[in-house]
Design a protein around this motif. Sequence first.
Motif, PDB file in Angstrom:
ATOM      1  N   PRO A  26     -38.707 -25.237  30.324  1.00  0.00           N
ATOM      2  CA  PRO A  26     -40.049 -25.609  29.870  1.00  0.00           C
ATOM      3  C   PRO A  26     -41.055 -25.636  31.018  1.00  0.00           C
ATOM      4  CG  PRO A  26     -38.543 -27.491  29.721  1.00  0.00           C
ATOM      5  CD  PRO A  26     -37.740 -26.317  30.155  1.00  0.00           C
ATOM      6  N   VAL A  27     -42.328 -25.503  30.664  1.00  0.00           N
ATOM      7  CA  VAL A  27     -43.385 -25.599  31.674  1.00  0.00           C
ATOM      8  C   VAL A  27     -43.415 -27.023  32.213  1.00  0.00           C
ATOM      9  CG1 VAL A  27     -44.759 -23.718  30.731  1.00  0.00           C
ATOM     10  CG2 VAL A  27     -45.143 -26.047  29.930  1.00  0.00           C
ATOM     11  N   SER A  28     -44.033 -27.192  33.366  1.00  0.00           N
ATOM     12  CA  SER A  28     -43.984 -28.499  34.032  1.00  0.00           C
ATOM     13  C   SER A  28     -44.730 -29.598  33.270  1.00  0.00           C
ATOM     14  CB  SER A  28     -44.508 -28.398  35.457  1.00  0.00           C
ATOM     15  OG  SER A  28     -45.832 -27.947  35.442  1.00  0.00           O
ATOM     16  N   VAL A  29     -45.752 -29.250  32.518  1.00  0.00           N
ATOM     17  CA  VAL A  29     -46.453 -30.245  31.696  1.00  0.00           C
ATOM     18  C   VAL A  29     -46.033 -29.971  30.257  1.00  0.00           C
ATOM     19  CG1 VAL A  29     -48.680 -31.137  30.958  1.00  0.00           C
ATOM     20  CG2 VAL A  29     -48.388 -30.299  33.290  1.00  0.00           C
ATOM     21  N   THR A  30     -45.179 -30.805  29.747  1.00  0.00           N
ATOM     22  CA  THR A  30     -44.606 -30.536  28.439  1.00  0.00           C
ATOM     23  C   THR A  30     -44.390 -31.821  27.661  1.00  0.00           C
ATOM     24  OG1 THR A  30     -42.847 -29.286  27.334  1.00  0.00           O
ATOM     25  CG2 THR A  30     -42.187 -30.641  29.181  1.00  0.00           C
ATOM     26  N   ARG A  57     -40.207 -30.902  39.834  1.00  0.00           N
ATOM     27  CA  ARG A  57     -40.868 -29.938  38.947  1.00  0.00           C
ATOM     28  C   ARG A  57     -41.470 -30.603  37.720  1.00  0.00           C
ATOM     29  NH1 ARG A  57     -38.038 -24.275  37.152  1.00  0.00           N
ATOM     30  NH2 ARG A  57     -39.759 -23.452  35.955  1.00  0.00           N
ATOM     31  N   TYR A  58     -40.768 -31.594  37.177  1.00  0.00           N
ATOM     32  CA  TYR A  58     -41.194 -32.228  35.934  1.00  0.00           C
ATOM     33  C   TYR A  58     -41.767 -33.630  36.116  1.00  0.00           C
ATOM     34  CZ  TYR A  58     -38.931 -28.227  33.919  1.00  0.00           C
ATOM     35  OH  TYR A  58     -38.589 -26.930  33.605  1.00  0.00           O
ATOM     36  N   GLY A  59     -41.868 -34.096  37.349  1.00  0.00           N
ATOM     37  CA  GLY A  59     -42.455 -35.400  37.612  1.00  0.00           C
ATOM     38  C   GLY A  59     -41.661 -36.550  37.002  1.00  0.00           C
ATOM     39  N   LEU A  60     -40.349 -36.444  37.074  1.00  0.00           N
ATOM     40  CA  LEU A  60     -39.466 -37.460  36.502  1.00  0.00           C
ATOM     41  C   LEU A  60     -39.041 -38.442  37.580  1.00  0.00           C
ATOM     42  CD1 LEU A  60     -37.112 -34.971  34.630  1.00  0.00           C
ATOM     43  CD2 LEU A  60     -38.999 -36.267  33.621  1.00  0.00           C
ATOM     44  N   SER A  61     -38.640 -39.623  37.151  1.00  0.00           N
ATOM     45  CA  SER A  61     -38.013 -40.542  38.091  1.00  0.00           C
ATOM     46  C   SER A  61     -36.521 -40.214  38.125  1.00  0.00           C
ATOM     47  CB  SER A  61     -38.225 -41.994  37.662  1.00  0.00           C
ATOM     48  OG  SER A  61     -37.500 -42.257  36.477  1.00  0.00           O
ATOM     49  N   ILE A  62     -35.857 -40.630  39.183  1.00  0.00           N
ATOM     50  CA  ILE A  62     -34.410 -40.409  39.288  1.00  0.00           C
ATOM     51  C   ILE A  62     -33.705 -41.093  38.123  1.00  0.00           C
ATOM     52  CG2 ILE A  62     -32.356 -40.934  40.670  1.00  0.00           C
ATOM     53  CD1 ILE A  62     -34.184 -40.677  43.162  1.00  0.00           C
ATOM     54  N   GLU A  63     -34.139 -42.303  37.814  1.00  0.00           N
ATOM     55  CA  GLU A  63     -33.511 -43.075  36.731  1.00  0.00           C
ATOM     56  C   GLU A  63     -33.677 -42.378  35.385  1.00  0.00           C
ATOM     57  OE1 GLU A  63     -35.748 -44.379  38.922  1.00  0.00           O
ATOM     58  OE2 GLU A  63     -34.340 -45.508  40.168  1.00  0.00           O
ATOM     59  N   GLU A  64     -34.872 -41.835  35.143  1.00  0.00           N
ATOM     60  CA  GLU A  64     -35.116 -41.156  33.866  1.00  0.00           C
ATOM     61  C   GLU A  64     -34.215 -39.935  33.728  1.00  0.00           C
ATOM     62  OE1 GLU A  64     -38.873 -39.554  31.201  1.00  0.00           O
ATOM     63  OE2 GLU A  64     -39.101 -39.631  33.385  1.00  0.00           O
ATOM     64  N   PHE A  65     -34.154 -39.117  34.774  1.00  0.00           N
ATOM     65  CA  PHE A  65     -33.315 -37.924  34.693  1.00  0.00           C
ATOM     66  C   PHE A  65     -31.847 -38.300  34.547  1.00  0.00           C
ATOM     67  CE2 PHE A  65     -30.750 -34.490  36.445  1.00  0.00           C
ATOM     68  CZ  PHE A  65     -31.139 -33.475  35.587  1.00  0.00           C
ATOM     69  N   GLU A  66     -31.390 -39.268  35.314  1.00  0.00           N
ATOM     70  CA  GLU A  66     -29.992 -39.692  35.218  1.00  0.00           C
ATOM     71  C   GLU A  66     -29.663 -40.245  33.831  1.00  0.00           C
ATOM     72  OE1 GLU A  66     -27.487 -39.076  37.290  1.00  0.00           O
ATOM     73  OE2 GLU A  66     -28.925 -37.995  38.528  1.00  0.00           O
ATOM     74  N   SER A  67     -30.628 -40.907  33.194  1.00  0.00           N
ATOM     75  CA  SER A  67     -30.385 -41.410  31.839  1.00  0.00           C
ATOM     76  C   SER A  67     -30.225 -40.242  30.858  1.00  0.00           C
ATOM     77  CB  SER A  67     -31.497 -42.353  31.378  1.00  0.00           C
ATOM     78  OG  SER A  67     -32.678 -41.643  31.072  1.00  0.00           O
TER      79      SER A  67
END
Length: 92
Positions: A26-30, A57-67
Amino acid sequence: MFLKKSSGPRTAVLQDGTIISLADLPVSVTRWVASRKALVVAAVEHGLLTRDEAIARYGLSIEEFESWVQSFDRHGMDALKITQLQRFSNHR
């Protein structure tokens, strides 16, 4: 045509036989829906992106991605749906 050299694989074959590449991400703003989250998780798991590249790339936190990774590993794509978040978070 110019192709950027990549240190990792250019494509990955998912368990269902789907072939993905960086162009499929997906694009970075999605708007995050379960299928897009699963695609990013799969791209990281198959080496198309590093975890840090995906987070940046997606402006995520580590915690969000790990979840996302944990939810997907435990319960599949349904766990990434926002409507299921509460249901699956209670079954750790």
